[in-house]
Design a protein around this motif. Structure first.
Motif, short mmCIF file in Angstrom:
data_model
loop_
_atom_site.label_atom_id
_atom_site.label_comp_id
_atom_site.label_asym_id
_atom_site.label_seq_id
_atom_site.Cartn_x
_atom_site.Cartn_y
_atom_site.Cartn_z
N LEU A 115 0.84 -1.20 0.00
CA LEU A 115 0.00 0.00 0.00
C LEU A 115 0.87 1.25 0.00
N ARG A 116 1.95 1.21 0.76
CA ARG A 116 2.82 2.37 0.89
C ARG A 116 3.74 2.56 -0.33
N ASP A 117 4.20 1.46 -0.91
CA ASP A 117 5.28 1.55 -1.89
C ASP A 117 4.83 1.51 -3.35
N THR A 118 3.57 1.19 -3.62
CA THR A 118 3.11 1.10 -5.01
C THR A 118 3.19 2.48 -5.67
N ASP A 119 3.89 2.55 -6.80
CA ASP A 119 4.08 3.85 -7.44
C ASP A 119 2.94 4.17 -8.40
N GLU A 120 2.98 5.37 -8.95
CA GLU A 120 1.87 5.85 -9.77
C GLU A 120 1.70 5.04 -11.04
N ALA A 121 2.81 4.58 -11.62
CA ALA A 121 2.71 3.79 -12.85
C ALA A 121 1.97 2.47 -12.61
N GLU A 122 2.24 1.85 -11.46
CA GLU A 122 1.56 0.60 -11.12
C GLU A 122 0.08 0.85 -10.86
N VAL A 123 -0.23 1.97 -10.22
CA VAL A 123 -1.63 2.30 -9.96
C VAL A 123 -2.37 2.51 -11.28
N GLU A 124 -1.71 3.13 -12.26
CA GLU A 124 -2.33 3.31 -13.57
C GLU A 124 -2.66 1.97 -14.21
N ARG A 125 -1.76 1.01 -14.07
CA ARG A 125 -2.01 -0.32 -14.63
C ARG A 125 -3.19 -0.98 -13.93
N LEU A 126 -3.24 -0.86 -12.61
CA LEU A 126 -4.34 -1.44 -11.85
C LEU A 126 -5.67 -0.77 -12.20
N LEU A 127 -5.62 0.54 -12.46
CA LEU A 127 -6.83 1.26 -12.84
C LEU A 127 -7.39 0.73 -14.15
N ALA A 128 -6.51 0.53 -15.12
CA ALA A 128 -6.96 -0.02 -16.41
C ALA A 128 -7.56 -1.42 -16.22
#
Length: 208
Positions: A115-128
């Motif tokens: 939760l703390r370390d996930t970066d923005e690029a990974e969040v974008e992938r999860l969003l898709a």
């Protein structure tokens, strides 16, 4: 029932209370909306349009679900089905509903450093990935029916209310605004545009 959840309750306890009221289960999105409606203090009360809010909310809910599943199995009381499309309490059956060893999803969500370390690029992938699940397998479905949860999720992404006066013209105006804001040429991302397009496809099927 619209009573607030007890603020001192752990998120897992709040989820257990909601699931006991729904023997047929519910989707992750519906569970999040119920937590918000009952004023849970354990998740962000912000629109899921923000990618970091979406990730944080999803992670906190799944962390609570896996902790709850472990507890219920240890108590020999229930098995908890965990899926974005269906979260459901099921009967405890010894030898068949146990916790799978080496479950990578369980390990991921129980490790709070993710939760703390996930970066923005990974969040974008999860969003898709989230919007792909919302889109589901109904592309090419001749019945033209979409799950109401998909509709609600798409409307929330567009920040629109499902009111009697909402029509396709208003949805298209909002779609153009979002595309303009999030276009890669203006500093947005390709995955965000993909999410907007998938949500638009869902709304077109509902409001055509």
């Amino acid at each position: 029932m619209n009573d607030d959840l007890e603020p001192e309750q752990d998120l897992a306890e709040q989820i257990l209370l909601l699931l006991r009221e729904q023997p047929d289960g519910c989707s992750e999105y519906e569970l999040i909306q119920q937590l918000k409606a009952r004023h849970s203090t354990h998740i962000p009360h912000l629109p899921l349009i923000d990618k970091l809010v979406l990730f944080r909310t999803h992670f906190l809910v799944f962390n609570a679900l896996y902790r709850l599943r472990d507890r219920l199995w240890g108590e020999c009381s229930h098995h908890l089905q965990i899926s974005p499309l269906c979260v459901q309490l099921q009967p405890y059956v010894p030898g068949t509903s146990g916790i799978t060893t080496g479950d990578p999803l369980r390990d991921y969500y129980l490790d709070m450093t993710n939760l703390r370390d996930t970066d923005e690029a990974e969040v974008e992938r999860l969003l898709a990935s989230f919007w792909s699940r919302m889109r589901g397998d109904q592309v090419g479905d001749r019945s033209g029916d979409w799950d109401p949860e998909q509709k609600r999720a798409a409307l929330e992404l567009f920040e629109l209310d499902s009111e009697p006066g909402l029509d396709m013209a208003a949805i298209k105006r909002r779609y153009r605004q979002l595309v303009s804001i999030h276009h890669p040429d203006r500093g947005g991302s390709t995955t965000r545009i993909q999410s907007i397009n998938l949500a638009m496809e869902i709304l077109q099927r509902h409001y055509r």
